[in-house]
Enzyme design. Structure first.
Site, PDB file in Angstrom:
ATOM      1  N   CYS A 306       0.809  -1.230   0.000  1.00  0.00           N
ATOM      2  CA  CYS A 306       0.000   0.000   0.000  1.00  0.00           C
ATOM      3  C   CYS A 306       0.838   1.274   0.000  1.00  0.00           C
ATOM      4  O   CYS A 306       0.636   2.169  -0.826  1.00  0.00           O
ATOM      5  CB  CYS A 306      -0.976  -0.012   1.173  1.00  0.00           C
ATOM      6  SG  CYS A 306      -0.210   0.022   2.816  1.00  0.00           S
ATOM      7  N   HIS A 354      -2.601   1.078   6.818  1.00  0.00           N
ATOM      8  CA  HIS A 354      -2.972   1.010   5.403  1.00  0.00           C
ATOM      9  C   HIS A 354      -3.212   2.418   4.861  1.00  0.00           C
ATOM     10  O   HIS A 354      -3.579   3.328   5.612  1.00  0.00           O
ATOM     11  CB  HIS A 354      -4.226   0.158   5.208  1.00  0.00           C
ATOM     12  CG  HIS A 354      -4.479  -0.176   3.767  1.00  0.00           C
ATOM     13  ND1 HIS A 354      -3.704  -1.064   3.063  1.00  0.00           N
ATOM     14  CD2 HIS A 354      -5.421   0.278   2.887  1.00  0.00           C
ATOM     15  CE1 HIS A 354      -4.156  -1.164   1.828  1.00  0.00           C
ATOM     16  NE2 HIS A 354      -5.185  -0.349   1.679  1.00  0.00           N
ATOM     17  N   HIS A 366      -5.850   1.713  -4.415  1.00  0.00           N
ATOM     18  CA  HIS A 366      -4.923   1.219  -3.391  1.00  0.00           C
ATOM     19  C   HIS A 366      -4.491  -0.201  -3.694  1.00  0.00           C
ATOM     20  O   HIS A 366      -5.101  -0.898  -4.522  1.00  0.00           O
ATOM     21  CB  HIS A 366      -5.564   1.310  -1.993  1.00  0.00           C
ATOM     22  CG  HIS A 366      -6.670   0.314  -1.767  1.00  0.00           C
ATOM     23  ND1 HIS A 366      -6.854  -0.348  -0.566  1.00  0.00           N
ATOM     24  CD2 HIS A 366      -7.667  -0.130  -2.586  1.00  0.00           C
ATOM     25  CE1 HIS A 366      -7.909  -1.153  -0.661  1.00  0.00           C
ATOM     26  NE2 HIS A 366      -8.420  -1.038  -1.849  1.00  0.00           N
TER      27      HIS A 366
END
Length: 391
Positions: A306, A354, A366
């Site tokens: 990420c 994240h 993402h």
């Protein structure tokens, strides 16, 4: 004489069933005891529900995500420390070369004195393995030329600097060793969490997997609904801002102004335009990565985690972001969810493990998790921690 018959009455052996009765009783008692224990034992633990399995798997992936950020942090620190160690070792080598050159120069002075017949005690000083013990002897210094005195002074300085660099390099190597150990630990932790999640999923039946997939679809649908609601709110806010700007412009009697004032978001139109230009480059790069696999610790170009994706995307716009989510969240300006603009970074979970790139309309691009590819998804798929505008 014939032998007389014995008058002793023979013994009669009596058979008894008592031992058998005892064994039977013991066996019955054992059976009764076992039956009682079985009846009173705690019931077997029921199999987890599919909702519990989903929660467990999501938790494991999240823990793996946190461990991935620890790995990224340790890897970044290790690389930085390695560069520092290399620089220190190079500096130490350079200072050693200078020290040796000065030592050779002192040797040449000593040789010249020897040839000139003035060997003691100055030659002893020059040729000694450890000249430091002679440095404070004024009578020697007074017999040297200014050039010789400078060479000795340089030698002393270079000796101290070389020793200091060696100490510094040693400490830096120790720090590097610690960083590498942390790197190995974080890597093992990621692998363990992912292995546990895969094992748990592999035990599901086809029916359970179908139910799990249905739960995921419901979760995605709810997240999408919230994204659409945010998009409506943002569109209404923009329309109101545009209307207010037009009314303000219409009420002014001063002729032409300095701009139409049609920019969106906070700040002046110039700064908005500059950010929008960078955001276009960020999103163009991010869209081009859609479909590439998530791989923990990866920074491209064939796969990403990420924070590796967000770092690479913003690099395309000329902005250097740190490696981890924990550091990226500290860059730029914090913004509310309602004020998000394309290009902003959205962070998730309380531990900020994240991050995704906001693309507008409540959606983001993402790199989700192991086993998934870079994709577009609602920002409400996970609990939002906060958002930042990097530039």
């Amino acid at each position: 004489m014939p032998a007389l018959a014995s008058h002793r009455k023979p013994r009669t052996r009596l058979r008894t069933s008592t031992p058998a009765v005892g064994l039977t009783t013991a066996a019955l008692a054992s059976v009764t005891l076992l039956s009682t224990q079985t009846a009173t034992a705690a019931p077997a633990k029921p199999a987890p529900t599919i909702e519990e399995v989903q929660k467990k798997v999501d938790g494991l992936f999240r823990q793996a995500g946190t461990a991935t950020q620890k790995y990224n942090e340790a890897k970044s620190a290790s690389a930085k420390q390695r560069d520092e160690v290399d620089a220190l070792l190079k500096a130490a080598a350079e200072r050693a070369d200078k020290l040796n050159e000065t030592r050779r120069e002192l040797g040449r002075y000593a040789t010249a004195q020897y040839r000139g017949g003035s060997i003691a005690p100055t030659a002893t000083f020059f040729l000694a393995d450890d000249p430091q013990s002679y440095f404070d002897q004024d009578q020697l210094m007074s017999r040297m030329t200014s050039r010789q005195q400078k060479a000795v002074a340089d030698f002393r300085t270079q000796q101290r600097e070389a020793a200091a660099k060696r100490v510094e390099a040693t400490k830096s190597l120790q720090t590097l060793t610690a960083s590498q150990a942390e790197l190995r630990t974080s890597k093992q932790e990621v692998q363990e969490k992912l292995s546990e999640a895969r094992t748990l999923l592999s035990k599901l039946t086809a029916e359970e997997k179908a139910r799990l997939a249905e739960l995921e679809r419901k979760k995605e649908a709810e997240a999408k609904r919230k994204a659409e609601e945010l998009a409506r709110q943002q569109a209404a806010a923009k329309a109101e801002a545009d209307r207010a700007a037009k009314e303000k412009a219409a009420g002014q009697d001063t002729g032409s102004g300095t701009g139409s004032g049609t920019g969106t978001g906070t700040g002046g139109s110039g700064s908005d335009a500059g950010y929008a230009s960078k955001a276009e480059k960020v999103l163009a790069f991010a869209r081009a990565q859609i479909g590439k696999p998530y791989v923990w610790g990866a920074t491209g170009p064939s796969s990403y985690d990420c924070s590796g994706l967000t770092q690479a995307a913003w690099k395309e716009a000329g902005v250097t972001l740190p490696r981890t989510t924990w550091d990226q969240v500290k860059v730029g300006t914090r913004v509310a969810t309602a004020d998000l603009q394309p290009g902003d970074l959205v962070f998730f979970y309380d531990d900020i493990s994240h991050v995704g790139i906001y693309k507008g309309d409540g959606m983001m691009i993402h790199a989700p998790k192991p086993g998934a590819n870079v994709r577009e998804e609602s920002i409400y798929y996970m609990p939002i921690y906060g958002s930042v505008r990097p530039a």
